[in-house]
Design an enzyme around this catalytic site. Structure first.
Site, mmCIF file in Angstrom:
data_model
loop_
_atom_site.group_PDB
_atom_site.id
_atom_site.type_symbol
_atom_site.label_atom_id
_atom_site.label_comp_id
_atom_site.label_asym_id
_atom_site.label_seq_id
_atom_site.Cartn_x
_atom_site.Cartn_y
_atom_site.Cartn_z
ATOM 1 N N HIS A 185 -3.360 13.156 -21.570
ATOM 2 C CA HIS A 185 -3.321 13.238 -20.145
ATOM 3 C C HIS A 185 -4.330 14.274 -19.515
ATOM 4 O O HIS A 185 -3.936 15.162 -18.666
ATOM 5 C CB HIS A 185 -1.936 13.750 -19.902
ATOM 6 C CG HIS A 185 -0.934 12.670 -20.318
ATOM 7 N ND1 HIS A 185 -0.258 12.580 -21.418
ATOM 8 C CD2 HIS A 185 -0.636 11.495 -19.608
ATOM 9 C CE1 HIS A 185 0.554 11.485 -21.593
ATOM 10 N NE2 HIS A 185 0.404 10.741 -20.384
ATOM 11 N N HIS A 189 -8.357 10.107 -18.554
ATOM 12 C CA HIS A 189 -7.182 9.289 -18.366
ATOM 13 C C HIS A 189 -6.894 8.892 -16.868
ATOM 14 O O HIS A 189 -6.796 7.933 -16.590
ATOM 15 C CB HIS A 189 -5.620 10.052 -18.961
ATOM 16 C CG HIS A 189 -4.611 9.219 -18.506
ATOM 17 N ND1 HIS A 189 -4.350 7.807 -18.804
ATOM 18 C CD2 HIS A 189 -3.448 9.535 -17.774
ATOM 19 C CE1 HIS A 189 -3.178 7.402 -18.580
ATOM 20 N NE2 HIS A 189 -2.754 8.509 -17.804
ATOM 21 N N HIS A 225 -2.714 11.538 -10.223
ATOM 22 C CA HIS A 225 -1.448 11.378 -10.790
ATOM 23 C C HIS A 225 -0.968 12.270 -11.982
ATOM 24 O O HIS A 225 0.393 12.393 -12.052
ATOM 25 C CB HIS A 225 -1.200 10.023 -11.160
ATOM 26 C CG HIS A 225 -1.688 9.516 -12.446
ATOM 27 N ND1 HIS A 225 -2.938 9.370 -12.956
ATOM 28 C CD2 HIS A 225 -0.776 9.421 -13.467
ATOM 29 C CE1 HIS A 225 -2.950 9.048 -13.992
ATOM 30 N NE2 HIS A 225 -1.747 8.809 -14.613
ATOM 31 N N ASP A 226 -1.949 12.894 -12.580
ATOM 32 C CA ASP A 226 -1.563 13.615 -13.802
ATOM 33 C C ASP A 226 -2.206 15.213 -13.660
ATOM 34 O O ASP A 226 -2.239 15.856 -14.842
ATOM 35 C CB ASP A 226 -1.802 13.187 -15.133
ATOM 36 C CG ASP A 226 -0.835 12.317 -15.727
ATOM 37 O OD1 ASP A 226 0.322 12.556 -15.181
ATOM 38 O OD2 ASP A 226 -1.099 11.206 -16.500
ATOM 39 N N ASP A 336 -1.203 2.971 -15.139
ATOM 40 C CA ASP A 336 -0.887 4.173 -16.044
ATOM 41 C C ASP A 336 -0.940 3.737 -17.341
ATOM 42 O O ASP A 336 -1.291 4.493 -18.316
ATOM 43 C CB ASP A 336 0.173 4.755 -15.506
ATOM 44 C CG ASP A 336 0.532 6.173 -16.085
ATOM 45 O OD1 ASP A 336 -0.415 6.779 -16.307
ATOM 46 O OD2 ASP A 336 1.466 6.587 -15.915
#
Length: 505
Positions: A185, A189, A225-226, A336
């Site tokens: 992550h 990614h 998003h991460d 994702d």
């Protein structure tokens, strides 16, 4: 201090207290009333005192004591609140200093920005950004950022929303910098998720269902998003009672990712939304928040049936706000987990990264929590990974990709990729199950013993032949070896070769 209330009616005749310091010679103390002042911890922080009651006898009554006690309590509250306020100001100052330091180190430096700004950006075709089979393995870290710039440019986001090119460069470098170097992550990614979103929009035909503002919000959400992912999931945060878990009771990491993305946007020189109107800014932040939170699979499970029903009913436009939000959330999930739809060699390599990170969390659970991790995070159960991958595809991936394939033909390649990879994982799972049977394991052990015996015999024979005249040709020797040890090796290879991925994982 004794903490007792003192009501003295004849101060001149007592010898317990003395006057310290200079006083007016004409001023005489006849009576005195003293009360201790307490804080919230019942510690004495001061003394309230009155002298010479304004009556002829100068005496303080019991009623005076009660009223003065109430006054002393009020004084204690006031002093306590003042101290708390001063402490809060100091803490705010410390926080501001810490934020300034963090902002400096977490934001891209000037030389990095200038270097990126001066580099030419390759085309979409050169990066292969519209391909569902895209792989970042052959790109450098700098090229991933350049490819991100190309996505913004090709989607006309830079011109449409007047994003200063230097600000875009700084923001992308800052986002990359705020990803931790965890196994999976990480920045790469996030970049791959954004590339899949780009493919959905451009090659998959999803542009007709979205506004440009939504497109920008989704691309930004994919890249962010991460942010600051620690390599552990929400459950781990809750079990360890981490500070993040105390801040956010649900979707812990996802809320943190969103807040972190806002922090970067608010950092000096990083606001790519600076030219938006107040209404546009409010809308894009709403899209950003909803998209990032939707990457929590718990939310995906809650909402996916509504999306499936809309697709089954023939919905193609998604004009209602609630339907639009549902569509964006499902697109985020599809992006994702999109590694599951890549060509098999890419999917296999990514699976290694994913499970390596999972195993690290499992190790931490054993060490810190003194408990056994679930199967997918248990290093001891790595042989079950192909079977678990099949379950993951069936429970999460296949339904969402099937719905998107039904929604638009342009997204069918994703569904085809998932189907093919499921077959590959299922084949590995069956092979692993076959290898795990007791009879076969015994046969493998027997073959290994035969191979070792033959190897030892051959080595002994080679040593003898080196000392004696040659009686056979090298071709004959090769045939003999082929009929012995080589056959055992072929048998071992044929049994174990297909399950090599399990050993690697």
């Amino acid at each position: 201090m004794t903490g007792e209330t003192i009501n003295m009616d004849d101060f001149a005749s007592q010898n317990r207290f003395v006057i310290d310091g200079e006083t007016d010679k004409d001023h005489q103390i006849h009576s005195i009333l003293c009360q201790p002042i307490y804080n919230s911890e019942r510690k004495i922080i001061g003394v309230a005192q009155m002298i010479n009651r304004t009556t002829d006898d100068h005496l303080f009554t019991d009623q005076d004591e009660n009223l003065f006690e109430a006054f002393a309590i009020f004084c204690g509250l006031g002093i306590h609140n003042t101290q708390m306020y001063e402490n809060a100001l100091r803490l705010m100052a410390k926080q501001q200093v810490a934020l300034e330091v963090l902002s400096y180190h977490a934001t891209a430096q000037k030389d990095e920005v200038e270097k990126l700004k001066g580099k030419p950006i390759a085309s979409v075709a050169e990066f292969k950004l519209e391909s569902f089979a895209f792989s970042d393995f052959n790109l450098t870290e700098d090229e991933t950022v350049q490819a991100s710039i190309r996505m913004f440019m090709d989607l006309n986001l830079v011109d449409r929303f007047h994003i200063p090119y230097k600000v875009l460069c700084r923001w992308l470098l800052s986002v990359r910098k705020n990803y931790r170097p965890v196994i999976y992550h990480n920045w790469r990614h996030a970049f791959n998720v954004a590339q899949t979103m780009f493919s959905l929009i451009k090659a998959g035909g999803m542009m007709t269902m979205l506004t440009q503002l939504e497109v920008m919000g989704l691309i930004v959400a994919c890249l962010c998003h991460d942010l600051d992912h620690r390599g552990t999931n929400n459950t781990f945060q809750t079990k360890t009672a981490s500070p993040l878990a105390l801040l956010y009771s649900t979707s812990t990491m996802e809320h943190h990712h969103f807040d972190h993305s806002i922090m970067i946007l608010n950092s000096e020189g990083n606001n790519i939304f600076q030219a938006l109107s107040p209404e546009e800014y409010r809308d894009v932040i709403s899209v950003l928040e909803g998209a990032i939170l939707s990457t929590d699979l718990a939310i995906y499970f809650k909402k996916r049936n509504g999306f499936f029903s809309l697709v089954e009913s023939g919905e193609k436009t998604f004009q209602k706000p609630a339907d639009k939000e549902l569509l964006r959330g499902m697109m985020m999930t599809a992006c994702d987990v999109s590694a599951i739809a890549k060509p098999w060699d890419i999917q296999r390599d990514v699976a290694e990264l994913v499970f390596s990170e999972f195993f690290e969390q499992g190790d931490m659970e054993r060490q810190q929590l003194q408990e056994e991790p679930i199967a997918m995070m248990d290093r001891k159960k790595r042989d079950e990974l192909p079977k678990m991958q099949v379950g993951f595809i069936d429970a999460i991936c296949m339904p969402v990709y099937k719905s998107f394939a039904d929604l638009t033909p342009g997204l069918k390649p994703l569904m085809d990729g998932v189907v093919h990879n499921r077959q590959e994982w299922e084949s590995l799972a069956k092979e692993q199950e076959r290898l795990s049977t007791p009879d076969l394991q015994n046969n493998v052990k027997k073959d290994e013993k035969k191979y070792l015996a033959l190897k030892k015999a051959n080595e002994s024979k080679k040593s003898t032949e080196a000392q004696e005249p040659q009686q056979t040709t090298s071709t004959d020797t090769g045939r003999r070896r082929k009929s012995g040890s080589a056959k055992v090796m072929e048998r071992l290879t044929s049994r174990q070769g297909k399950s090599s991925i399990c050993s690697v994982l």
